[in-house]
Design a protein around this motif. Structure first.
Motif, short mmCIF file in Angstrom:
data_model
loop_
_atom_site.label_atom_id
_atom_site.label_comp_id
_atom_site.label_asym_id
_atom_site.label_seq_id
_atom_site.Cartn_x
_atom_site.Cartn_y
_atom_site.Cartn_z
N PHE A 157 -3.75 -0.36 -1.75
CA PHE A 157 -4.95 0.35 -1.32
C PHE A 157 -5.09 1.69 -2.05
O PHE A 157 -6.19 2.10 -2.41
CB PHE A 157 -4.89 0.56 0.19
N ASN A 201 0.86 -1.19 0.00
CA ASN A 201 0.00 0.00 0.00
C ASN A 201 0.90 1.24 0.00
O ASN A 201 1.31 1.73 1.05
CB ASN A 201 -0.90 0.01 1.24
N PHE A 214 0.65 1.56 5.55
CA PHE A 214 0.91 2.19 4.26
C PHE A 214 2.21 2.98 4.30
O PHE A 214 2.76 3.27 5.37
CB PHE A 214 -0.26 3.10 3.85
N ARG A 250 -5.03 -0.32 7.64
CA ARG A 250 -4.05 -0.87 6.71
C ARG A 250 -2.73 -0.10 6.84
O ARG A 250 -2.73 1.13 6.77
CB ARG A 250 -4.57 -0.78 5.27
#
Length: 618
Positions: free
Chosen positions: A439, A412, A533, A531
């Motif tokens: 993402f 991501n 990143f 998430r």
């Protein structure tokens, strides 16, 4: 994929997020289900709600659904003014009957809705509803206080079932419970009662997901169930998985055209073969929602998908699975609770917690995951719709909960290379090349569906500047199946730098602020980073003619349990090279943990506002 198979009526319909006040009061709410040995349910619901202001009005709007299995037999709605005088009365004939969801292209469910049509506050609405249902696979989760600014005086849930009919429950957050044996129609029944009292209204100073996690609630599921005469069991995940497999067995026939395509494939590289079949499916089909009776769980046959070119998540997944099976490539259904930020499936409570289906193809070293409902989804990428959550891997005799793919910070990733030329007034011309993967790539999937006007609005929302224009925009589409794309922008930005006497003050971060990537509310005292990143920026900053750098902030590096942040500045006579790197780890923070995380966030934000001082040589 799957509709709400059994739902309470009105008190779960909306999230009221409008101020710090008490919008409505549930005076009393009673729900009762009577289950007989043939899996039929008779339900009665009564609630009395006082609406204090317009922000609570939606809670007084009656809503329910019915379909071929559920019938609403009686409805009575009474409206009382502030003096307690009855001023309106409605029954079933007064209720609007419409399609449950206009986006469903094939559906047999209907929505019943009635607005009380009264706006003198406060007022009270009382609703009484009776309904019956033939067969069911679950009961709705009972959440007495389901939204902010809602007070609950009294609420109860009652379930009556034959003594040998096993109902499993999962109770959270202080609910009173009573179990008793009763005699109904000369048969022994068990009566289960859950109740709460005096729940105060809660202000909307926390995220809704965390609010719901802290609510009193009861989850219910039958150990045995029947739907459309198909009997199954929630004795374990394995028994439920076997029921799903049996329901979809023998629906794998293919057309001659598809068989011809499969026969001509070069079979040397299995992963490549799967990729070609996946692309074939995407090119030939489109997603529609099909919600006809048992169709919430059972696929239409693969040859019909072949012929018609459409299907829902079950049909398209089954179509892909059928083609792989023809090639002797084993694959497995995966049931999931899909959505960007939905509650996770509870592993130790086998029940119907799913709304979507995708496919897993086990390989020697890993597993390929295929989202079959999108014509644009990259191969072996499920995305934020189904990533990093408990899912049910369905396998004959051994279905089990596994974790769907977790995409880390190296996947991501957003990388920006920017050339910025600033004039003596602080205005600038910018050339930005932004590569997004994982993402971040999903923004490409969204913009690819936008009209020209919508795309222009989206592009202007990307940047944080107050006064700017986009002079040129171009997308370099992915050349392969990886979830990566590049967007290029030429911008004209006014007052990127601030004039101070004969000096220009230039922020070391001229691109996106950290707020663009992290939503942190200090009042909620809660944050969840779903998430991990990585954001990497490289900015070549060209100075105005005849200017020199009087001062630059020191290089900074911050690292810890939450991630890392660094900024380095390299200068020469005419330009400055700024490199900025933000890495944030997945995590969930509240109370003391939140305070430490928020301090980390503030340090990044504070450093981003430091200034480069540029002065003219003349």
């Amino acid at each position: 994929m799957m509709k709400r198979l059994f739902a309470a009526t009105v008190l779960y319909i909306s999230i009221v997020v409008s101020g710090l006040s008490q919008d409505a009061t549930i005076n009393n709410h009673e729900i009762s289900y009577k289950i007989n040995s043939n899996y039929k349910i008779h339900s009665e619901e009564f609630y009395s709600i006082t609406v204090h202001n317009k922000d609570g009005y939606d809670l007084a709007v009656y809503q329910d659904y019915y379909d071929k299995f559920k019938k609403v037999t009686a409805i009575e709605i009474l409206v009382f003014n502030n003096q307690g005088k009855k001023i309106k009365k409605f029954n079933k004939n007064d209720v609007l009957d419409i399609a449950l969801n206009q986006s469903y292209e094939i559906d047999d469910s209907r929505l019943l809705i009635k607005d009380p049509e009264y706006g003198v506050y406060p007022f009270r609405v009382e609703v009484r509803v009776s309904s019956t249902q033939k067969g069911f696979i679950g009961l709705p989760t009972w959440i007495p206080r389901s939204t902010f600014n809602l007070e609950v005086i009294k609420s109860s849930l009652v379930v009556e079932a034959p003594a040998d009919f096993v109902i499993k429950s999962l109770v959270e957050n202080e609910v009173e419970f009573k179990k008793e044996q009763i005699l109904l129609e000369n048969n022994q029944f068990l009566k289960y009662t859950w109740s709460v009292r005096d729940l105060p209204a809660i202000d909307n100073d926390m995220v809704y997901k965390e609010f719901i996690n802290k609510q009193p609630k009861v989850r219910l599921t039958p150990e045995k169930f029947a739907y459309d005469k198909n009997e199954g069991s929630f004795l374990s995940w394995s028994t439920f998985g076997d029921w799903f497999l049996d329901l979809n067995r023998g629906r794998d026939s293919l057309t001659v055209e598809t068989i011809r395509f499969l026969d001509q494939l070069e079979k040397t590289d299995t992963r490549n073969v799967i990729g070609q079949v996946y692309q074939y499916m995407q090119d030939r089909t489109r997603y529609i929602s099909i919600q006809l009776g048992i169709g919430g769980f059972q696929s239409i046959p693969s040859h019909i998908v072949d012929q018609k070119g459409y299907g829902d998540c079950k049909a398209l997944t089954n179509y892909m699975k059928s083609m792989l099976e023809y090639l002797d490539i084993n694959s497995n259904y995966i049931l999931v609770k899909a959505g960007r930020d939905v509650p996770d499936v509870i592993e130790d409570f086998p029940s119907n917690q799913f709304n979507h289906l995708f496919l897993g193809v086990p390989m020697t070293e890993d597993t390929i995951f295929l989202e079959c409902t999108s014509q644009t989804q990259p191969f072996d990428y499920v995305g934020s719709f189904t990533d990093d959550r408990n899912v049910l891997w369905i396998e004959n005799g051994s279905s089990q909960i596994i974790r769907s793919p977790i995409y880390g910070e190296d996947f991501n990733r957003q990388q920006t290379v920017s050339k910025v030329t600033i004039d003596k007034n602080g205005n600038s011309e910018m050339q930005n090349s932004i590569e997004q993967s994982g993402f971040f790539y999903e923004s490409f999937q969204r913009i690819s569906q936008l009209s020209a006007t919508q795309l222009e609005q989206y592009n202007y929302s990307v940047f944080p500047y107050k006064d700017f224009s986009i002079d040129n925009y171009e997308v370099i589409e992915p050349k392969n199946s990886d979830p990566v794309y590049t967007a290029q922008y030429n911008l004209s930005v006014k007052n990127l730098a601030r004039n101070a006497s004969s000096k220009l003050l230039i922020p070391i971060n001229v691109l996106q602020p950290v707020d663009s990537y992290l939503e942190v509310n200090k009042y909620a005292k809660f944050a969840e980073i779903r998430r991990s990143f990585l954001v990497e920026d490289e900015v070549e900053l060209s100075l105005p003619d005849g200017a020199y750098t009087q001062m630059t902030p020191e290089n900074v590096e911050i690292s810890g349990d939450y991630g890392s942040y660094s900024v380095t500045l390299t200068k020469n006579e005419t330009s400055i090279l700024i490199k900025r790197r933000i890495k944030i780890y997945k995590g969930r923070y509240e109370d003391e943990d939140f305070a430490a995380f928020y301090n980390f966030f503030k340090r990044i934000k504070s450093n981003d506002t430091k200034k480069i001082v540029v002065e003219s040589k003349t």
